[in-house]
Write a protein that holds these residues in place. Structure first.
Motif, PDB file in Angstrom:
ATOM      1  N   TYR A 164       8.025  17.625 -58.090  1.00  0.00           N
ATOM      2  CA  TYR A 164       8.699  17.047 -59.257  1.00  0.00           C
ATOM      3  C   TYR A 164      10.162  16.675 -58.995  1.00  0.00           C
ATOM      4  O   TYR A 164      10.856  16.241 -59.916  1.00  0.00           O
ATOM      5  N   ALA A 165      10.644  16.844 -57.773  1.00  0.00           N
ATOM      6  CA  ALA A 165      12.016  16.441 -57.451  1.00  0.00           C
ATOM      7  C   ALA A 165      11.990  15.057 -56.813  1.00  0.00           C
ATOM      8  O   ALA A 165      11.227  14.817 -55.876  1.00  0.00           O
ATOM      9  N   GLU A 166      12.810  14.150 -57.312  1.00  0.00           N
ATOM     10  CA  GLU A 166      12.817  12.786 -56.814  1.00  0.00           C
ATOM     11  C   GLU A 166      13.527  12.665 -55.473  1.00  0.00           C
ATOM     12  O   GLU A 166      13.274  11.733 -54.702  1.00  0.00           O
ATOM     13  N   THR A 167      14.426  13.585 -55.165  1.00  0.00           N
ATOM     14  CA  THR A 167      15.161  13.576 -53.909  1.00  0.00           C
ATOM     15  C   THR A 167      15.124  14.971 -53.298  1.00  0.00           C
ATOM     16  O   THR A 167      14.794  15.947 -53.987  1.00  0.00           O
ATOM     17  N   PRO A 168      15.457  15.124 -52.012  1.00  0.00           N
ATOM     18  CA  PRO A 168      15.617  16.463 -51.450  1.00  0.00           C
ATOM     19  C   PRO A 168      16.646  17.258 -52.260  1.00  0.00           C
ATOM     20  O   PRO A 168      17.642  16.702 -52.737  1.00  0.00           O
ATOM     21  N   VAL A 169      16.388  18.534 -52.433  1.00  0.00           N
ATOM     22  CA  VAL A 169      17.284  19.394 -53.211  1.00  0.00           C
ATOM     23  C   VAL A 169      18.191  20.151 -52.253  1.00  0.00           C
ATOM     24  O   VAL A 169      17.731  20.877 -51.369  1.00  0.00           O
ATOM     25  N   VAL A 170      19.498  19.966 -52.419  1.00  0.00           N
ATOM     26  CA  VAL A 170      20.485  20.577 -51.537  1.00  0.00           C
ATOM     27  C   VAL A 170      21.238  21.657 -52.292  1.00  0.00           C
ATOM     28  O   VAL A 170      21.707  21.445 -53.423  1.00  0.00           O
ATOM     29  N   THR A 171      21.360  22.836 -51.680  1.00  0.00           N
ATOM     30  CA  THR A 171      22.134  23.929 -52.253  1.00  0.00           C
ATOM     31  C   THR A 171      23.175  24.408 -51.249  1.00  0.00           C
ATOM     32  O   THR A 171      22.994  24.280 -50.042  1.00  0.00           O
ATOM     33  N   PHE A 172      24.260  24.954 -51.773  1.00  0.00           N
ATOM     34  CA  PHE A 172      25.284  25.577 -50.942  1.00  0.00           C
ATOM     35  C   PHE A 172      25.083  27.080 -50.993  1.00  0.00           C
ATOM     36  O   PHE A 172      24.913  27.661 -52.067  1.00  0.00           O
ATOM     37  N   TRP A 173      25.092  27.732 -49.827  1.00  0.00           N
ATOM     38  CA  TRP A 173      24.885  29.171 -49.783  1.00  0.00           C
ATOM     39  C   TRP A 173      26.018  29.856 -49.015  1.00  0.00           C
ATOM     40  O   TRP A 173      26.687  29.247 -48.180  1.00  0.00           O
ATOM     41  N   GLU A 174      26.212  31.118 -49.338  1.00  0.00           N
ATOM     42  CA  GLU A 174      27.163  31.957 -48.612  1.00  0.00           C
ATOM     43  C   GLU A 174      26.411  33.171 -48.068  1.00  0.00           C
ATOM     44  O   GLU A 174      25.499  33.679 -48.712  1.00  0.00           O
ATOM     45  N   GLY A 175      26.805  33.614 -46.889  1.00  0.00           N
ATOM     46  CA  GLY A 175      26.097  34.698 -46.240  1.00  0.00           C
ATOM     47  C   GLY A 175      26.961  35.913 -45.975  1.00  0.00           C
ATOM     48  O   GLY A 175      28.180  35.806 -45.794  1.00  0.00           O
ATOM     49  N   GLU A 176      26.325  37.078 -45.988  1.00  0.00           N
ATOM     50  CA  GLU A 176      26.957  38.338 -45.643  1.00  0.00           C
ATOM     51  C   GLU A 176      26.328  38.856 -44.351  1.00  0.00           C
ATOM     52  O   GLU A 176      25.120  39.057 -44.285  1.00  0.00           O
ATOM     53  N   ILE A 177      27.141  39.054 -43.333  1.00  0.00           N
ATOM     54  CA  ILE A 177      26.637  39.557 -42.062  1.00  0.00           C
ATOM     55  C   ILE A 177      26.620  41.081 -42.098  1.00  0.00           C
ATOM     56  O   ILE A 177      27.628  41.722 -42.397  1.00  0.00           O
ATOM     57  N   ILE A 178      25.466  41.641 -41.804  1.00  0.00           N
ATOM     58  CA  ILE A 178      25.332  43.103 -41.806  1.00  0.00           C
ATOM     59  C   ILE A 178      25.926  43.632 -40.506  1.00  0.00           C
ATOM     60  O   ILE A 178      25.294  43.614 -39.456  1.00  0.00           O
ATOM     61  N   ASP A 179      27.163  44.095 -40.590  1.00  0.00           N
ATOM     62  CA  ASP A 179      27.873  44.551 -39.391  1.00  0.00           C
ATOM     63  C   ASP A 179      28.296  46.011 -39.486  1.00  0.00           C
ATOM     64  O   ASP A 179      29.033  46.504 -38.627  1.00  0.00           O
ATOM     65  N   SER A 180      27.869  46.705 -40.556  1.00  0.00           N
ATOM     66  CA  SER A 180      28.217  48.110 -40.806  1.00  0.00           C
ATOM     67  C   SER A 180      29.715  48.301 -41.051  1.00  0.00           C
ATOM     68  O   SER A 180      30.190  49.428 -41.109  1.00  0.00           O
TER      69      SER A 180
END
Length: 226
Positions: free
Chosen positions: A80-96
């Motif tokens: 149902y999406a007429e174009t590719p859906v783009v999202t911005f994400w942020e990540g957390e690196i598990i480094d203890s």
């Protein structure tokens, strides 16, 4: 909507120099860095349907001293999406150091965390210590996988949280309320992840492979992230 990507990466410390005294930085990995792209699928199967979306990911920012990375995710064949859906994400690196295996937000309990991290075979040797203290006492600096909740350093596990839609409105019929438990392999550049959202079908699997080692390969359309 946005028209151009702005990329940034924190400067890396000199070889042998630690950005935070008392914490050893992990070795270099050329398969995860700003500009690196990945392609694959996300399985969104449920009891009612069996479906996989084609997905592209591009790393856009990386700050190892603070356990941070970010990028854009593009889903290509969303119903149902007429174009590719783009999202911005942020990540957390598990480094203890900056982040542990326990999420502590986004409706995820410690039990949810253990269940999802345990989907990765590479997590098995860490399980007992994570149950004891969330993994705070683990030394992940030489672990050959990156777990995510990147300019040329690597860590074992990460979390990715989509923050907003880039090219569609929030009433597009999709949700970004959940987040991904992610494992990056510095051996072959593959990424595996599982999406968690208590209101969505469980264990939706993300499978990606590096597409442009050496910065060649496909490229995204350009977007300005504001």
């Amino acid at each position: 909507m946005p028209v151009r990507v702005v990329e940034s990466s924190a400067p890396s410390p000199a070889p042998g120099q630690d950005a935070n005294p008392g914490h050893a930085l992990p070795p270099a990995c050329t398969l995860l860095g700003v500009g690196q792209t990945f392609a694959g699928t996300q399985n969104v199967s449920s009891s009612q349907k069996d479906e996989a979306w084609k997905v592209n990911v591009r790393i856009q920012g990386f700050d190892p001293a603070h356990g941070y990375l970010c990028g854009i995710m593009e889903a290509l064949n969303v119903p149902y999406a007429e174009t590719p859906v783009v999202t911005f994400w942020e990540g957390e690196i598990i480094d203890s150091k900056n982040y542990t295996f326990y999420t502590g937000k986004w409706e995820a309990t410690p039990d949810d965390d253990v269940k999802h991290w345990s989907q990765f075979s590479s997590f098995s040797p860490l399980l007992s210590q994570v149950k004891a203290d969330g993994g705070k006492s683990l030394d992940l600096s030489n672990y050959p996988y990156i777990f995510m909740n990147s300019d040329q350093l690597y860590f074992p596990l990460q979390r990715w949280k989509e923050q907003y839609f880039v090219n569609v409105s929030v009433d597009c019929g999709l949700t970004i309320a959940g987040f991904y438990y992610v494992c990056f392999s510095c051996i072959d550049g593959s990424i595996n992840g599982f999406y968690y959202d208590p209101n969505s079908s469980p264990f939706q699997k993300l499978e990606l492979k590096s597409t442009n080692e050496g910065r060649s390969g496909f490229s995204f359309s350009s977007y300005q992230l504001q």
